[in-house]
Design a protein around this motif. Structure first.
Motif, PDB file in Angstrom:
ATOM      1  N   LYS A 189       0.591  -1.158   0.010  1.00 14.60           N
ATOM      2  CA  LYS A 189      -0.133  -0.022   0.018  1.00 14.60           C
ATOM      3  C   LYS A 189       0.897   1.147   0.097  1.00 14.60           C
ATOM      4  O   LYS A 189       2.069   1.149   0.399  1.00 14.60           O
ATOM      5  CB  LYS A 189      -1.145   0.030   1.317  1.00 14.60           C
ATOM      6  CG  LYS A 189      -0.315   0.015   2.456  1.00 14.60           C
ATOM      7  CD  LYS A 189      -1.197   0.101   3.616  1.00 14.60           C
ATOM      8  CE  LYS A 189      -0.808  -0.021   5.186  1.00 14.60           C
ATOM      9  NZ  LYS A 189      -1.765   0.146   6.241  1.00 14.60           N
ATOM     10  N   ILE A 190       0.239   2.266  -0.556  1.00 14.68           N
ATOM     11  CA  ILE A 190       1.279   3.640  -0.654  1.00 14.68           C
ATOM     12  C   ILE A 190       0.292   4.562   0.494  1.00 14.68           C
ATOM     13  O   ILE A 190      -0.838   5.065   0.205  1.00 14.68           O
ATOM     14  CB  ILE A 190       1.178   4.229  -1.926  1.00 14.68           C
ATOM     15  CG1 ILE A 190       2.065   3.157  -2.732  1.00 14.68           C
ATOM     16  CG2 ILE A 190       1.976   5.442  -2.078  1.00 14.68           C
ATOM     17  CD1 ILE A 190       2.081   3.552  -4.189  1.00 14.68           C
ATOM     18  N   GLU A 199      -4.030   0.298  -1.954  1.00 14.34           N
ATOM     19  CA  GLU A 199      -3.215  -0.723  -1.687  1.00 14.34           C
ATOM     20  C   GLU A 199      -3.596  -1.979  -2.879  1.00 14.34           C
ATOM     21  O   GLU A 199      -4.536  -1.818  -3.498  1.00 14.34           O
ATOM     22  CB  GLU A 199      -3.321  -1.430  -0.199  1.00 14.34           C
ATOM     23  CG  GLU A 199      -4.814  -1.634   0.155  1.00 14.34           C
ATOM     24  CD  GLU A 199      -5.025  -2.223   1.488  1.00 14.34           C
ATOM     25  OE1 GLU A 199      -4.406  -3.237   1.641  1.00 14.34           O
ATOM     26  OE2 GLU A 199      -5.793  -1.482   2.198  1.00 14.34           O
ATOM     27  N   VAL A 217      -2.313   6.250  -7.409  1.00 15.89           N
ATOM     28  CA  VAL A 217      -2.373   7.204  -6.448  1.00 15.89           C
ATOM     29  C   VAL A 217      -3.210   8.501  -6.852  1.00 15.89           C
ATOM     30  O   VAL A 217      -2.891   9.037  -7.982  1.00 15.89           O
ATOM     31  CB  VAL A 217      -0.918   7.645  -5.953  1.00 15.89           C
ATOM     32  CG1 VAL A 217      -0.995   8.715  -4.930  1.00 15.89           C
ATOM     33  CG2 VAL A 217      -0.291   6.435  -5.600  1.00 15.89           C
ATOM     34  N   GLN A 230       5.072   6.869   1.213  1.00 11.43           N
ATOM     35  CA  GLN A 230       5.956   5.621   1.389  1.00 11.43           C
ATOM     36  C   GLN A 230       4.908   4.312   0.849  1.00 11.43           C
ATOM     37  O   GLN A 230       3.927   4.600   0.852  1.00 11.43           O
ATOM     38  CB  GLN A 230       5.993   5.457   2.787  1.00 11.43           C
ATOM     39  CG  GLN A 230       7.191   6.106   3.526  1.00 11.43           C
ATOM     40  CD  GLN A 230       7.179   5.622   5.180  1.00 11.43           C
ATOM     41  OE1 GLN A 230       6.432   5.294   5.431  1.00 11.43           O
ATOM     42  NE2 GLN A 230       8.502   5.567   5.313  1.00 11.43           N
ATOM     43  N   ALA A 231       5.866   3.545   0.203  1.00  8.97           N
ATOM     44  CA  ALA A 231       5.310   2.190  -0.065  1.00  8.97           C
ATOM     45  C   ALA A 231       5.559   1.161   1.109  1.00  8.97           C
ATOM     46  O   ALA A 231       6.706   1.159   1.382  1.00  8.97           O
ATOM     47  CB  ALA A 231       5.796   1.715  -1.252  1.00  8.97           C
ATOM     48  N   THR A 246       9.752  -0.749   4.190  1.00  5.84           N
ATOM     49  CA  THR A 246       9.216   0.548   3.563  1.00  5.84           C
ATOM     50  C   THR A 246       9.913   0.860   2.528  1.00  5.84           C
ATOM     51  O   THR A 246      11.274   0.598   2.560  1.00  5.84           O
ATOM     52  CB  THR A 246       8.970   1.516   4.779  1.00  5.84           C
ATOM     53  OG1 THR A 246      10.247   1.692   5.263  1.00  5.84           O
ATOM     54  CG2 THR A 246       7.965   1.031   5.718  1.00  5.84           C
TER      55      THR A 246
END
Length: 309
Positions: A189-190, A199, A217, A230-231, A246
């Motif tokens: 997920k971002i 996600e 996104v 962040q991923a 991450t």
């Protein structure tokens, strides 16, 4: 009479033999004390491949009559998957009294490339009873090891690293499993300020394999955006323990701006002058003639008035 004496003599000899045999059996039983492993503990809740850990082995002398001395304890696994961190794999114990439990502490090390599974450790004993009789015995214990997962993010691609509020961009990357064990229930997920969290479920990734992630996104707020999102990748090992890694991703969010119409490609053609009508030309000529006549008459009249004076 002689027969009776002979019978008594034979009986006495048999009784001596029985008594001697009995004493031998009793002595033999007393000289065979046994050692068992009543349990063991480690200083880590979970042992991962590559870990160094302290193991405490509880060794019990189950004999109720005999102490045991000059004890040698040898620890080994079939392919040296788990070995002492330093020194020999044989430890020495001077004495374990009858019914006593001795706590043997030893620092062990699990191989760096071990797969997730239980490993059988052989425990061999060599010791002496109270009469100095050498005795050998053996048992086993099981040590579960969890694969130390090695997971990374690769081939990161962001369609556009600068978007306005309301716009979307695609983020894609791979999840690389560099460990020796399979990873399960991989999810990505971002998250971040100024975007809507999204996600994607990847599934299981085999050892040496990779999973593919493609997430859209959406920008929601430029004021809270920090320029970085962040991923977050979560996954499980073979026994269900969850881990995560991450990866920072550069992504700028800007205020929405109304588009301005562009006229740069519009070609303006000047209008050609309309042709002069013949009627207009004639009217102009007549007007000129009339003006000339009027001017001449006024000039002539003025000259006549000057002559009369």
């Amino acid at each position: 009479m002689k027969t009776i004496k002979r019978t008594k003599k034979i009986f006495a000899i048999m009784m001596c033999m029985v008594m001697l045999l009995g004493f031998t059996v009793i002595a033999s039983a007393e000289t065979t004390p046994r050692l068992i492993i009543s349990g063991y503990t480690t200083d880590k809740d979970e042992i991962k491949s590559g870990d160094t850990f302290e193991m405490t082995i509880s060794i019990q002398n189950v004999s109720k009559k005999s102490d045991i001395s000059n004890i040698k304890v040898t620890l080994s696994t079939a392919n040296n998957e788990i070995v002492p961190a330093s020194g020999s794999n044989t430890m020495y114990i001077e004495k374990i009294a009858k019914e006593e439990i001795y706590e043997l502490k030893v620092t062990m090390e699990a191989g760096a490339d071990l797969a997730s599974k239980p490993y059988v450790m052989d425990v061999k004993f060599s010791y002496e009873d109270r009469y100095g009789t050498p005795i050998e015995d053996a048992t086993t214990l099981v040590v579960p090891v969890i694969q130390n997962q090695r997971v990374s993010v690769g081939s990161l691609d962001v369609q556009s690293q600068a978007i306005m509020v309301g716009d979307e961009t695609d983020v894609s990357f791979t999840v690389n499993n560099q460990g020796r064990g399979e990873i399960f229930n991989v999810n990505a997920k971002i998250v971040g300020e100024g975007i809507e969290a999204t996600e994607a479920f990847v599934g299981n990734v085999a050892s040496g394999g990779m999973g593919y992630v493609d997430i859209t996104v959406t920008a929601t707020d430029y004021e809270t955006a920090t320029g970085t999102v962040q991923a977050i990748i979560t996954f499980e090992d073979s026994v269900g323990n969850e881990s995560q890694i991450t990866q920072d991703i550069a992504l700028e969010v800007f205020e929405y701006v109304e588009p301005v119409e562009d006229f740069s490609d519009v070609t303006v053609t000047p209008e050609a002058p309309s042709p002069i009508s013949p009627v207009v030309i004639i009217a102009v000529v007549v007007l000129v003639i009339v003006l000339v006549v009027v001017i001449k008459k006024r000039k002539q009249k003025k000259e006549e008035e000057q002559d009369e004076i």
